[in-house]
Design a protein around this motif. Sequence first.
Motif, PDB file in Angstrom:
ATOM      1  N   GLU A 317     -37.200 -35.789  33.069  1.00 49.37           N
ATOM      2  CA  GLU A 317     -36.981 -34.712  32.105  1.00 49.37           C
ATOM      3  C   GLU A 317     -37.205 -35.173  30.673  1.00 49.37           C
ATOM      4  O   GLU A 317     -37.773 -34.444  29.851  1.00 49.37           O
ATOM      5  CB  GLU A 317     -35.570 -34.136  32.267  1.00 49.37           C
ATOM      6  N   ARG A 390     -39.113 -32.599  40.795  1.00 51.60           N
ATOM      7  CA  ARG A 390     -39.306 -31.916  39.518  1.00 51.60           C
ATOM      8  C   ARG A 390     -40.761 -31.470  39.341  1.00 51.60           C
ATOM      9  O   ARG A 390     -41.679 -32.037  39.932  1.00 51.60           O
ATOM     10  CB  ARG A 390     -38.934 -32.846  38.365  1.00 51.60           C
ATOM     11  N   THR A 404     -36.323 -28.173  33.074  1.00 55.63           N
ATOM     12  CA  THR A 404     -34.977 -28.465  33.588  1.00 55.63           C
ATOM     13  C   THR A 404     -34.802 -28.075  35.046  1.00 55.63           C
ATOM     14  O   THR A 404     -33.737 -28.296  35.632  1.00 55.63           O
ATOM     15  CB  THR A 404     -33.916 -27.722  32.746  1.00 55.63           C
TER      16      THR A 404
END
Length: 427
Positions: A317, A390, A404
């Motif tokens: 992230e 992700r 996120t």
Amino acid sequence: MTTAIDVLTDEKQDLLQRFRAVRDCTLKLVEPLSAEDCTTQSMPDASPAKWHLAHTTWFFERLIVEPSVADYQRFDPTFHVLFNSYYNSLGKQHPRPRRGILSRPSLDHVLAYRHHVDQYMQSVLDGESSIASDMATTVEVGLNHEQQHQELLLMDIKHLLSCNPLKPVYSNTLRSHRPQTSQLEWTAFPEGLKWIGHDTSHRNFAFDNETPRHRVFTEAFDIANRLTTNREYLAFIDDGGYERPELWLSDGWAAVQTDMWVAPLYWQRAGGVWQEFTLGGQQALDLDAPVCHVSYYEADAFARWSGARLPSEAEWEITSESVVADGNFVEDDYLRPVGIVGGQQRIEQMFGDVWEWTKSGYESYPGSRTPSGPLGEYNSKFMCGQLVLRGGSCVTPQSHIRNTYRNFFPPQARWQFSGIRLCRDKA
């Protein structure tokens, strides 16, 4: 009388427009399929397309229409059990591994169910009266829930078609793209205290598992500027990667032995040449495309073989914060990972193409709170035995993804569009 703030008419109209767009997209995805395609279940983890069509409708019926429409008449009361997924607070469910035996209701009947519920949703979202903000939030969850099922539908139909010896094609009109991939380079990030997680002061949607925003300390690390390619993964195979227990976690090595893994899912060697099954049918392996359909165990073993590791979700992230959330998504109509020509951004392919395994277990953030009611069952009860991924994939809707966003799968899962980005500790 509700204490919640009512949603204004223009916001309701925006919800209605997005509702129509999401629902239409799901129908578009099933257009290439036959009724038989839509009924068959290829493994316990997958679901028939017909079930996805019905379950997403069930969500809107049970959580929005029924609480909002006083005189609502259920389309078919038996659907409350047949198409409940895992909401124990809303009643019993038909067993997931047996969804494929539901030859009835027919596909036409399920489509009529969608139309029935859509009409009531239209009245809820297009009426003169306002709706409470908590109900509007549930609509937002429903839209994002259906987008998740759009991706699952494509995952599941790919697995189903791959099991057919005829190797049928989902679509003959998919785009083709094979540029050269840039050289792998490393980008350095210093140690420091960073903020991650969704900022609730912003009005854009996020799931509850993305909150609260909190601080994490990370040591200095280097991260690869792009995804691992098929060419690089093939070098791992050729070096005996699936035959060397020292590279594997114990459970991973057991999976290799039990399931006889020798390559990523959908790879097949024919006449000494590697091929790959795609939603466009059986094709020659594109060596410059990102490797896809690897489990966490395979991703971890490849990283060890490479002298590297997988990133934590915090490292991922932090890396993604300055990267534009653009890439190869479902709207691009490749429906497979594709190579890139480097040089557009310092870090490439962070969004789209493949979900990127991280080394982080799926758990709640510090200070998180589980929502009350049925939506409390959406995320938190799965926080055991799962790893975080992700970035989204080539079958993810672009409007669904953000930096996120936390996806999660068990470490042995391979049928999702999952791949590898390498990371390493700073020397």
